[in-house]
Design a protein around this motif. Structure first.
Motif, short mmCIF file in Angstrom:
data_model
loop_
_atom_site.label_atom_id
_atom_site.label_comp_id
_atom_site.label_asym_id
_atom_site.label_seq_id
_atom_site.Cartn_x
_atom_site.Cartn_y
_atom_site.Cartn_z
N TYR A 306 0.81 -1.21 0.00
CA TYR A 306 0.00 0.00 0.00
C TYR A 306 0.85 1.27 0.00
O TYR A 306 0.37 2.34 -0.37
N GLY A 307 2.09 1.16 0.45
CA GLY A 307 2.93 2.34 0.56
C GLY A 307 2.95 2.86 1.99
O GLY A 307 2.36 2.28 2.91
N ASP A 308 3.64 3.97 2.18
CA ASP A 308 3.82 4.57 3.51
C ASP A 308 2.95 5.81 3.63
O ASP A 308 3.21 6.84 3.00
N ASP A 313 4.99 11.91 -0.16
CA ASP A 313 5.54 11.77 -1.50
C ASP A 313 5.68 10.31 -1.93
O ASP A 313 6.32 10.01 -2.95
N ASP A 314 5.12 9.40 -1.17
CA ASP A 314 5.18 7.99 -1.52
C ASP A 314 4.53 7.77 -2.89
O ASP A 314 3.44 8.30 -3.15
N PRO A 315 5.18 7.02 -3.80
CA PRO A 315 4.62 6.84 -5.16
C PRO A 315 3.24 6.18 -5.16
O PRO A 315 2.45 6.42 -6.08
N PHE A 320 -3.67 9.34 -5.31
CA PHE A 320 -4.53 9.94 -4.28
C PHE A 320 -4.32 11.46 -4.25
O PHE A 320 -5.29 12.22 -4.15
N ARG A 321 -3.06 11.91 -4.36
CA ARG A 321 -2.78 13.35 -4.34
C ARG A 321 -3.42 14.04 -5.54
O ARG A 321 -3.97 15.14 -5.41
N ARG A 322 -3.35 13.40 -6.68
CA ARG A 322 -3.97 13.99 -7.88
C ARG A 322 -5.46 14.18 -7.69
O ARG A 322 -6.03 15.22 -8.05
#
Length: 493
Positions: A306-308, A313-315, A320-322
């Motif tokens: 899932y990422g951090d 800035d986790d890829p 989600f940021r977009r």
């Protein structure tokens, strides 16, 4: 002289066939008289009654102490939570909070799985901790062999005493030559068995009377569990009656009293001791479950994918940021009206919580499959059906523990997300690390309240299937009694 021999003396002067009910009542009364004259029977019954009373008192006091201790610890945990100073919401997320599972008022009667499952959950962000501090994990190894509760006495010891009291009820009359004489004098075989069944059925209920009385007292004192106590008393009464009827019929089917005793003790060993111990191992073999460590490793691997969520800035969170920037119509996260770091952590908590709950349900499904395999032996071992009913109504079964875990996870998720929402709305992105907010925010968060399973749910899942097993046993025993009565009458011709 036996009770039925006394009946024979009263009929020696005439051969008129007595009325069925009158004859059955006479046999029942004389069987009681014979039991009262037996020092062994009286002593065994007295010891069992004393043991049941002692188990009831000790268990109730233990439950009262445990509930008081958990309530005290919960209050201390709430006090510590409220004593936190003004701080960053994410610090509060990692500060964590304890919740404790309260015991049902009927838990004193049957501790069920409660001594072997944890009763305390530590709730914190990004993690799902297992329940801790089980009694079995902190106490002597002797606890693993069972605790002295009213349920244990009635389930395990009472059938053995019933067998010792009833093994010679008919077989001993046959050995002495009195059975053929009585039947030839006009005593119906059905009346003979009905009287024996009634006498030993009544004795069985008397042996269970202290336990049933304790259930009645709790039901009268606490209306919230009155129906639960009534159903539990019904189940235990049906259980001891099945054993009493079976013991009399085994005595009627065997030529000698010692053969009846050996058969009954063998049945007790197999159905009460052996099958309840063996079936869980059979279920575990057919439906293997991963260990806690294996489950944790699997969860950590899936979390890594899932990422951090702590790293904006986790890829994995680029998409989600977009979406967030598009939702608010801005180009940079610094221009958002909310704190993007709080949003990222909130999204990460949502994903991890879904993962936790999915693994929980998968584990519960495996345990349910194992329980289904164990349940296949209920007809051969009525004590398994009784335990299922008793644990569920006492609120100490596996389903009740699972509900506590699910409620705890749901509460953890709501609490952590409320703090993450504070992070997003009350903490500025530009001054994130230095910001402190008022402690009044987390002091106003709702406290955990455990809601037990409804009686309708318990009845559908556990009570009705268990009572169906007892009903099937009663039907089987009635059929066996009818067949044995005809066999007795034919043997007297």
């Amino acid at each position: 002289m036996s009770g039925v021999a006394t009946l024979h003396q009263g009929q020696a002067g005439h051969r008129a066939r007595p009325g069925f009910l009158h004859a059955a009542w006479t046999v029942c009364r004389e069987e009681w008289r014979a039991l009262r004259r037996s020092a062994v029977a009286v002593t065994a019954a007295a010891l069992l009654l004393a043991l049941t009373v002692a188990a009831t008192l000790v268990s109730y006091e233990q439950m009262r102490v445990v509930n008081a201790e958990r309530a005290h610890l919960q209050q201390e945990s709430d006090t510590q939570w409220n004593a936190q100073p003004d701080r960053h919401p994410h610090r509060v997320v990692h500060y964590g909070h304890y919740i404790f599972r309260p015991l049902s008022p009927l838990a004193f009667f049957d501790f069920g799985v409660d001594p072997y499952t944890g009763h305390t959950l530590y709730l914190e962000g990004h993690r799902q901790n297992s329940a801790n501090f089980s009694d079995a994990g902190q106490s002597s190894v002797l606890l693993r062999f069972g605790q002295l509760t009213p349920a244990f006495v009635v389930q395990t010891l009472t059938p053995l005493v019933i067998a010792f009291l009833a093994f010679g009820s008919v077989a001993r009359e046959r050995e002495r030559g009195q059975l053929r004489l009585l039947l030839s004098q006009g005593l119906p075989g059905g009346a003979l068995l009905a009287g024996k069944l009634a006498s030993h059925g009544t004795v069985a209920l008397l042996l269970a009377a202290p336990a049933l009385a304790a259930l009645a007292l709790i039901g009268a004192y606490d209306a919230s569990v009155r129906a639960h106590a009534a159903w539990m008393a019904t189940g235990y009464a049906a259980y001891v009656l099945v054993w009493a009827f079976a013991a009399v019929l085994v005595s009627a089917a065997t030529p000698r009293a010692r053969d009846a005793l050996l058969a009954l003790v063998g049945c007790w060993i197999v159905t009460v001791i052996l099958l309840p111990r063996v079936m869980p191992d059979v279920a575990a073999f057919h439906v293997p479950r991963p260990t806690r460590i294996e489950t944790d490793v699997t969860i950590h691997k899936e979390l890594a994918a899932y990422g951090d969520s702590h790293n904006p800035d986790d890829p994995h969170y680029a998409e989600f940021r977009r979406k967030v920037l598009a939702k608010y119509g801005v180009e940079r996260i610094e221009d958002l009206p909310v704190n993007y770091k709080g949003l990222v952590i909130e999204e990460g908590e949502r994903l991890t919580s879904e993962l936790f709950v999915r693994h929980m349900h998968a584990e519960f499904a495996r345990q349910e499959a194992q329980a289904g395999i164990v349940g296949l032996a209920q007809m051969a071992s009525p004590v398994l059906a009784l335990r299922r009913l008793s644990n569920a109504l006492a609120g100490t079964d596996r389903a009740s523990h699972e509900r506590f875990l699910l409620e705890g996870e749901a509460y953890r998720y709501r609490m952590i997300q409320a703090l993450n929402r504070l992070h997003a709305t009350q903490v500025s992105y530009a001054n994130d690390k230095q910001t402190r907010i008022s402690a009044s925010f987390w002091r106003e968060l709702p406290r955990f309240e455990h809601v037990p399973l409804s009686l309708s749910t318990i009845a559908e899942r556990h009570v009705r299937p268990a009572l169906a097993v007892f009903a099937a046993w009663v039907a089987l025993l009635v059929g066996a009694a009818w067949w044995l009565a005809r066999r007795l009458e034919k043997s007297a011709r």
